[in-house]
Design a protein around this motif. Structure first.
Motif, PDB file in Angstrom:
ATOM      1  N   ARG A  53      26.717  30.753 -12.535  1.00 25.81           N
ATOM      2  CA  ARG A  53      25.571  31.661 -12.516  1.00 25.81           C
ATOM      3  C   ARG A  53      24.228  30.939 -12.527  1.00 25.81           C
ATOM      4  N   LEU A  54      24.231  29.644 -12.808  1.00 24.20           N
ATOM      5  CA  LEU A  54      23.003  28.923 -13.106  1.00 24.20           C
ATOM      6  C   LEU A  54      22.003  28.914 -11.955  1.00 24.20           C
ATOM      7  N   ALA A  55      22.499  28.970 -10.718  1.00 23.88           N
ATOM      8  CA  ALA A  55      21.596  28.954  -9.564  1.00 23.88           C
ATOM      9  C   ALA A  55      20.658  30.154  -9.564  1.00 23.88           C
ATOM     10  N   ARG A  56      21.047  31.242 -10.196  1.00 28.52           N
ATOM     11  CA  ARG A  56      20.171  32.410 -10.247  1.00 28.52           C
ATOM     12  C   ARG A  56      18.951  32.130 -11.129  1.00 28.52           C
ATOM     13  N   PHE A  57      19.141  31.356 -12.180  1.00 27.73           N
ATOM     14  CA  PHE A  57      17.986  30.991 -13.005  1.00 27.73           C
ATOM     15  C   PHE A  57      17.138  29.940 -12.320  1.00 27.73           C
ATOM     16  N   THR A  58      17.764  28.873 -11.834  1.00 27.28           N
ATOM     17  CA  THR A  58      16.983  27.807 -11.202  1.00 27.28           C
ATOM     18  C   THR A  58      16.298  28.300  -9.934  1.00 27.28           C
ATOM     19  N   GLY A  59      16.901  29.279  -9.255  1.00 23.82           N
ATOM     20  CA  GLY A  59      16.261  29.821  -8.063  1.00 23.82           C
ATOM     21  C   GLY A  59      14.973  30.560  -8.376  1.00 23.82           C
ATOM     22  N   SER A  60      14.924  31.230  -9.523  1.00 21.05           N
ATOM     23  CA  SER A  60      13.714  31.955  -9.913  1.00 21.05           C
ATOM     24  C   SER A  60      12.769  31.100 -10.755  1.00 21.05           C
ATOM     25  N   HIS A  61      13.236  29.910 -11.161  1.00 23.40           N
ATOM     26  CA  HIS A  61      12.400  28.983 -11.937  1.00 23.40           C
ATOM     27  C   HIS A  61      12.526  27.585 -11.318  1.00 23.40           C
ATOM     28  N   PRO A  62      12.083  27.401 -10.082  1.00 22.27           N
ATOM     29  CA  PRO A  62      12.323  26.137  -9.376  1.00 22.27           C
ATOM     30  C   PRO A  62      11.627  24.928 -10.004  1.00 22.27           C
ATOM     31  N   GLN A  63      10.608  25.157 -10.841  1.00 19.71           N
ATOM     32  CA  GLN A  63       9.885  24.040 -11.443  1.00 19.71           C
ATOM     33  C   GLN A  63      10.478  23.588 -12.773  1.00 19.71           C
ATOM     34  N   VAL A  64      11.551  24.266 -13.203  1.00 15.75           N
ATOM     35  CA  VAL A  64      12.124  23.984 -14.513  1.00 15.75           C
ATOM     36  C   VAL A  64      13.362  23.105 -14.368  1.00 15.75           C
ATOM     37  N   ASP A  65      13.380  21.994 -15.087  1.00 19.64           N
ATOM     38  CA  ASP A  65      14.568  21.145 -15.155  1.00 19.64           C
ATOM     39  C   ASP A  65      15.458  21.651 -16.287  1.00 19.64           C
ATOM     40  N   VAL A  66      16.723  21.958 -15.957  1.00 17.28           N
ATOM     41  CA  VAL A  66      17.680  22.427 -16.967  1.00 17.28           C
ATOM     42  C   VAL A  66      18.644  21.299 -17.285  1.00 17.28           C
ATOM     43  N   ARG A  67      18.775  20.985 -18.559  1.00 15.68           N
ATOM     44  CA  ARG A  67      19.700  19.938 -19.004  1.00 15.68           C
ATOM     45  C   ARG A  67      20.798  20.595 -19.822  1.00 15.68           C
ATOM     46  N   VAL A  68      22.037  20.473 -19.361  1.00 11.49           N
ATOM     47  CA  VAL A  68      23.177  21.096 -20.030  1.00 11.49           C
ATOM     48  C   VAL A  68      24.000  20.019 -20.729  1.00 11.49           C
ATOM     49  N   SER A  69      24.173  20.170 -22.031  1.00 10.35           N
ATOM     50  CA  SER A  69      25.040  19.281 -22.800  1.00 10.35           C
ATOM     51  C   SER A  69      26.302  20.064 -23.143  1.00 10.35           C
ATOM     52  N   ALA A  70      27.398  19.768 -22.434  1.00  7.86           N
ATOM     53  CA  ALA A  70      28.665  20.467 -22.638  1.00  7.86           C
ATOM     54  C   ALA A  70      29.532  19.637 -23.575  1.00  7.86           C
ATOM     55  N   THR A  71      29.685  20.100 -24.790  1.00  4.93           N
ATOM     56  CA  THR A  71      30.394  19.317 -25.799  1.00  4.93           C
ATOM     57  C   THR A  71      30.993  20.241 -26.852  1.00  4.93           C
ATOM     58  N   LEU A  72      32.098  19.799 -27.453  1.00  5.65           N
ATOM     59  CA  LEU A  72      32.668  20.532 -28.573  1.00  5.65           C
ATOM     60  C   LEU A  72      31.949  20.201 -29.880  1.00  5.65           C
ATOM     61  N   GLU A  73      31.117  19.176 -29.861  1.00  2.00           N
ATOM     62  CA  GLU A  73      30.348  18.815 -31.039  1.00  2.00           C
ATOM     63  C   GLU A  73      29.241  19.844 -31.266  1.00  2.00           C
ATOM     64  N   VAL A  74      29.086  20.263 -32.501  1.00  3.57           N
ATOM     65  CA  VAL A  74      28.017  21.203 -32.844  1.00  3.57           C
ATOM     66  C   VAL A  74      26.750  20.398 -33.111  1.00  3.57           C
ATOM     67  N   LEU A  75      25.852  20.375 -32.138  1.00  2.00           N
ATOM     68  CA  LEU A  75      24.649  19.559 -32.229  1.00  2.00           C
ATOM     69  C   LEU A  75      23.601  20.216 -33.119  1.00  2.00           C
ATOM     70  N   ASP A  76      22.873  19.390 -33.850  1.00  4.29           N
ATOM     71  CA  ASP A  76      21.705  19.860 -34.572  1.00  4.29           C
ATOM     72  C   ASP A  76      20.583  20.039 -33.553  1.00  4.29           C
ATOM     73  N   LEU A  77      20.100  21.262 -33.401  1.00 10.10           N
ATOM     74  CA  LEU A  77      19.157  21.566 -32.328  1.00 10.10           C
ATOM     75  C   LEU A  77      17.854  20.800 -32.469  1.00 10.10           C
ATOM     76  N   GLU A  78      17.337  20.691 -33.676  1.00  8.74           N
ATOM     77  CA  GLU A  78      16.058  20.022 -33.852  1.00  8.74           C
ATOM     78  C   GLU A  78      16.190  18.515 -33.654  1.00  8.74           C
ATOM     79  N   ARG A  79      17.202  17.922 -34.266  1.00 12.91           N
ATOM     80  CA  ARG A  79      17.371  16.475 -34.171  1.00 12.91           C
ATOM     81  C   ARG A  79      17.730  16.052 -32.752  1.00 12.91           C
TER      82      ARG A  79
END
Length: 220
Positions: A32-58
């Motif tokens: 589905r991601l192309a629908r977002f990037t298509g309407s927000h072409p200037q935005v770089d999206v970085r996807v971290s796919a992991t089973l680790e629960v990351l601390d969002l702030e750190r």
């Protein structure tokens, strides 16, 4: 100085960083991601796919999509999960009743700490079906859920289907549920935003886009 500051501000990169599970990323988000990037072409999206629960702030992550028990969910819910055995249409011919699973191959995910039983994800369905133990002819283990799903599509065995992640594969007829409807897993996918996302308009729009996509998928 003012003009230079405006130019620099206008050229600053616009980014959204998201963390989620590998299964959600590959099976639901990326198609589905192309629908977002298509309407927000200037935005770089970085996807971290992991089973680790990351601390969002750190970790400097803006948005997380977490698979959590419904009772402990944080943030807006995208959808609750249900589970059901799925296989290819060809293999479904030999799967008429739960007892037939004994003649087929189990496709499952091996968790990093090896602490979970191969059928841990099957437990809600097994409970609904009144099956206390599941024995299958053989087992294929994968490190990623998407690989187990791919093996099921290829007719190599039976995977526990996490819905709605695999709903599109079912609509396409590539996977079927010969043993009936699913059982609620008591887990769901929740959207959590970091404190830093409050100042990132693109991150807030991405979180809203996720909710809209989930609503549209459930109406389809």
């Amino acid at each position: 100085r003012d003009a230079t500051a405006r130019v620099r501000a206008g050229s600053a990169p616009r980014q959204v960083a998201i963390t989620t599970t590998p299964g959600f990323a590959s099976l639901w988000l990326i198609p589905r991601l192309a629908r977002f990037t298509g309407s927000h072409p200037q935005v770089d999206v970085r996807v971290s796919a992991t089973l680790e629960v990351l601390d969002l702030e750190r970790s400097r992550v803006d948005v997380a999509v977490r698979l959590m028990p419904v009772s402990r969910g944080k943030g807006p819910a995208l959808f609750e999960e249900s589970v059901v055995p799925l296989c290819s249409p060809a293999l479904a011919k030999s799967l008429r009743k739960p007892a037939d699973l004994a003649n087929l191959t189990l496709l499952t995910v091996e968790y990093p700490d090896h602490s979970e039983a191969p059928t841990i994800d099957w437990e809600p369905w097994l409970k609904v079906m009144g099956l206390h133990d599941l024995r299958m002819k053989s087992t294929l283990r994968f490190t990623q859920y998407a690989d187990a799903v791919g093996a099921a599509v290829a007719g190599q065995g039976v995977v526990i289907g996490r819905l709605p992640l695999l709903r599109e594969l079912m609509r396409e007829g590539r996977l079927v549920a010969p043993l009936g409807e699913g059982a609620a897993s008591q887990r769901g996918y929740f959207v959590e935003t970091s404190r830093r996302a409050a100042g990132n308009r693109d991150a807030l729009e991405f979180a809203q886009w996720l909710r809209e996509e989930a609503e549209a998928a459930q109406r389809a």
